[in-house]
Design a protein around this motif. Structure first.
Motif, short mmCIF file in Angstrom:
data_model
loop_
_atom_site.label_atom_id
_atom_site.label_comp_id
_atom_site.label_asym_id
_atom_site.label_seq_id
_atom_site.Cartn_x
_atom_site.Cartn_y
_atom_site.Cartn_z
N ASP A 224 0.79 -1.30 -0.14
CA ASP A 224 -0.12 -0.09 0.25
C ASP A 224 1.08 1.11 -0.01
O ASP A 224 0.64 2.24 -0.23
CB ASP A 224 -0.79 0.35 1.51
N LEU A 225 1.92 1.15 0.86
CA LEU A 225 2.65 2.57 0.95
C LEU A 225 3.58 2.58 -0.67
O LEU A 225 3.97 3.63 -1.56
CB LEU A 225 4.12 1.83 1.67
N LYS A 226 3.69 1.54 -1.29
CA LYS A 226 4.88 1.47 -2.36
C LYS A 226 3.77 2.51 -3.76
O LYS A 226 3.98 3.02 -4.78
CB LYS A 226 5.40 0.32 -2.48
N GLY A 227 2.05 1.46 -3.91
CA GLY A 227 1.78 2.12 -4.26
C GLY A 227 1.18 3.18 -4.39
O GLY A 227 0.52 4.27 -5.10
N THR A 228 0.64 3.53 -3.36
CA THR A 228 0.41 5.44 -3.19
C THR A 228 1.51 6.29 -3.58
O THR A 228 1.36 7.34 -4.02
CB THR A 228 0.35 5.65 -1.57
N LEU A 229 2.77 5.94 -2.82
CA LEU A 229 3.83 7.19 -3.01
C LEU A 229 3.87 7.08 -4.32
O LEU A 229 4.57 7.96 -5.51
CB LEU A 229 5.18 6.97 -2.52
N GLU A 230 3.95 5.82 -5.52
CA GLU A 230 4.60 5.88 -6.54
C GLU A 230 3.43 6.55 -7.42
O GLU A 230 3.70 7.17 -8.21
CB GLU A 230 3.53 4.38 -7.13
N LEU A 231 2.05 6.76 -7.28
CA LEU A 231 0.96 7.04 -7.63
C LEU A 231 1.42 9.12 -7.43
O LEU A 231 1.06 9.72 -8.60
CB LEU A 231 -0.94 7.34 -6.94
N LEU A 232 1.76 9.50 -6.43
CA LEU A 232 2.07 10.71 -5.97
C LEU A 232 3.02 10.79 -6.79
O LEU A 232 2.67 11.90 -7.84
CB LEU A 232 2.72 10.43 -4.42
N MET A 233 4.29 10.44 -7.65
CA MET A 233 5.35 10.38 -7.65
C MET A 233 5.14 10.68 -9.29
O MET A 233 5.51 11.50 -10.55
CB MET A 233 6.69 9.87 -7.55
N ARG A 234 4.30 10.01 -9.72
CA ARG A 234 3.27 10.19 -11.16
C ARG A 234 2.53 11.52 -11.36
O ARG A 234 2.89 11.76 -12.72
CB ARG A 234 2.78 8.85 -11.45
N ARG A 235 2.00 11.03 -10.47
CA ARG A 235 1.68 12.43 -11.16
C ARG A 235 1.99 14.02 -10.70
O ARG A 235 1.55 14.93 -11.63
CB ARG A 235 0.06 13.32 -9.36
N LEU A 236 3.17 14.26 -9.95
CA LEU A 236 4.03 14.97 -9.92
C LEU A 236 5.14 15.15 -10.79
O LEU A 236 5.29 16.26 -11.18
CB LEU A 236 4.83 14.67 -8.20
N TYR A 237 5.59 13.60 -11.00
CA TYR A 237 6.87 14.11 -12.09
C TYR A 237 7.23 13.50 -13.57
O TYR A 237 7.67 13.46 -14.12
CB TYR A 237 8.15 13.32 -11.60
N GLY A 238 5.42 13.15 -13.99
CA GLY A 238 4.63 12.23 -15.11
C GLY A 238 4.65 11.17 -14.79
O GLY A 238 5.18 10.55 -14.10
N GLU A 239 4.00 9.92 -15.97
CA GLU A 239 3.47 8.63 -15.65
C GLU A 239 4.35 8.20 -15.62
O GLU A 239 4.72 6.49 -15.74
CB GLU A 239 2.46 8.41 -17.07
#
Ligand code: DAH
Length: 340
Positions: A224-239
């Motif tokens: 859950d931690l990894k999924g949440t942070l991955e989504l955050l970074m995709r939104r911030l820095y690109g898909e």
């Protein structure tokens, strides 16, 4: 006498029409109609006239007087109007002149990034929690599994108000406040200022900003931690953005990780920005330590959780390619005006 009266009227008429202002007109009125005027002198002589002539002359004298009075008031009115018109002409505003543009403010880059991150988490069902910047030692350290003699305290030296009260060094303190007052499920982020007694340089400031995240529920795992942070970074820095978790140690999480994001500049190949690594360290995270849960009255055999702490300056500096943190705090308009 008749001729005298005619002359008085004649002279008065000329003088009135020549009067230049209200003051001159008032002087004229006193001179022509006042007690010492020629006209008053004539009226005083009325008694010498025959009974037959007296009413005629009286009538004529009164008419002359009232005619002069009428002329005076007409002239007064005219002079007043003229004065007002002159003032209005002088005060006229030219509405076709170009105006002065009021300066329009815009958001500070740190605020922009904070707002963006908030939006991303609100979209995932998180709410925003707030905590005090002046904090008890207990919330900043002890409840986070950092007892008074813990060596990790040395890396977070801060400003003390008293022995037990300090300026918080991390937004992790908000985790404790939230867990004391809220039963799981918990899903919060908490942005805010933090303080450390660090000297100012390109990457350090005694005041900076973090965003804390905390999720506590049944069955929460590292995935859950990894999924949440991955989504955050995709939104911030690109898909295409990837993240990497490296083992680390924080007293309040077990296991703990440092989270790196793929370098936005070389997309993982390795370049000057990431010093050849391909990844850039961005935040700390981990599974909430059972001791921390228990200390807040949450049963760690039923609930688990993850937490993370993100430096806002770091995110903003990456995002806008800012090489010196001081630029974010100096408030030089020439710098800030670039960010729309
Ligand atoms: N509070 C840590 C710091 O300031 C960052 C952090 C690490 C926060 C791990 C967390 C965490 O919530 O789980 O260095």
């Amino acid at each position: 006498m008749k001729e005298q009266l005619r002359q008085i009227e004649e002279k008065a008429k000329e003088a009135i029409s020549a009067a230049a202002d209200l003051k001159a007109l008032e002087e004229l009125r006193v001179r022509v109609l006042g007690k010492k005027s020629e006209l008053s002198g004539i009226l005083k002589q009325m008694g010498k006239l025959s009974a037959e002539e007296r009413p005629k002359m009286g009538q004529l004298a009164n008419k002359v007087r009232s005619d002069i009075e009428t002329l005076l008031s007409e002239k007064t009115e005219a002079l007043r109007n003229a004065a007002q018109n002159a003032r209005m002409a002088a005060e006229t505003v030219d509405v076709t002149m170009p105006g002065t543009k009021p300066p329009v403010g815009r958001l500070h880059p740190l605020q922009t990034v904070e707002n963006e991150i908030k939006e991303i988490f609100l979209g995932m069902g998180f709410s925003v929690a707030d905590g005090p910047e002046v904090e008890y030692d207990y919330y900043n350290f002890e409840a986070l599994n950092l007892p008074p003699d813990h060596p990790a305290r040395d890396t977070q030296d801060t400003f003390y108000i008293t022995d037990q009260i300090l300026l918080r060094t991390q937004t992790s303190s908000v985790q404790v406040h939230v867990m004391e007052h809220q039963k799981p499920p918990i899903r919060i982020i908490s942005p805010g200022r933090v303080y450390r007694s660090d000297a100012v340089d390109a990457t350090h400031s005694p005041l900076f900003h973090q965003i804390e995240g905390l999720v506590v529920d049944k069955g929460i795992t590292m995935a859950d931690l990894k999924g949440t942070l991955e989504l955050l970074m995709r939104r911030l820095y690109g898909e295409d953005c990837k993240i990497r978790l490296r083992p680390h140690h924080f007293p309040f999480t077990e296991p703990s990780a440092e989270v790196d994001v793929m370098c936005f500049s070389c997309h993982g190949k390795g370049c000057r920005v990431c010093k050849g690594e391909g990844y850039i360290e961005l935040l700390g995270a981990g599974m909430v330590h059972p001791k921390v849960l228990e200390g807040c009255g949450i049963d760690s055999s039923v609930y688990s959780g993850f937490a993370f702490g993100l430096g806002l300056e770091r995110v903003a500096m990456r995002r806008y390619n800012i090489s010196d943190m001081r630029l974010l705090f100096e408030n030089d308009m020439r710098f800030l005006e670039q960010f729309r």
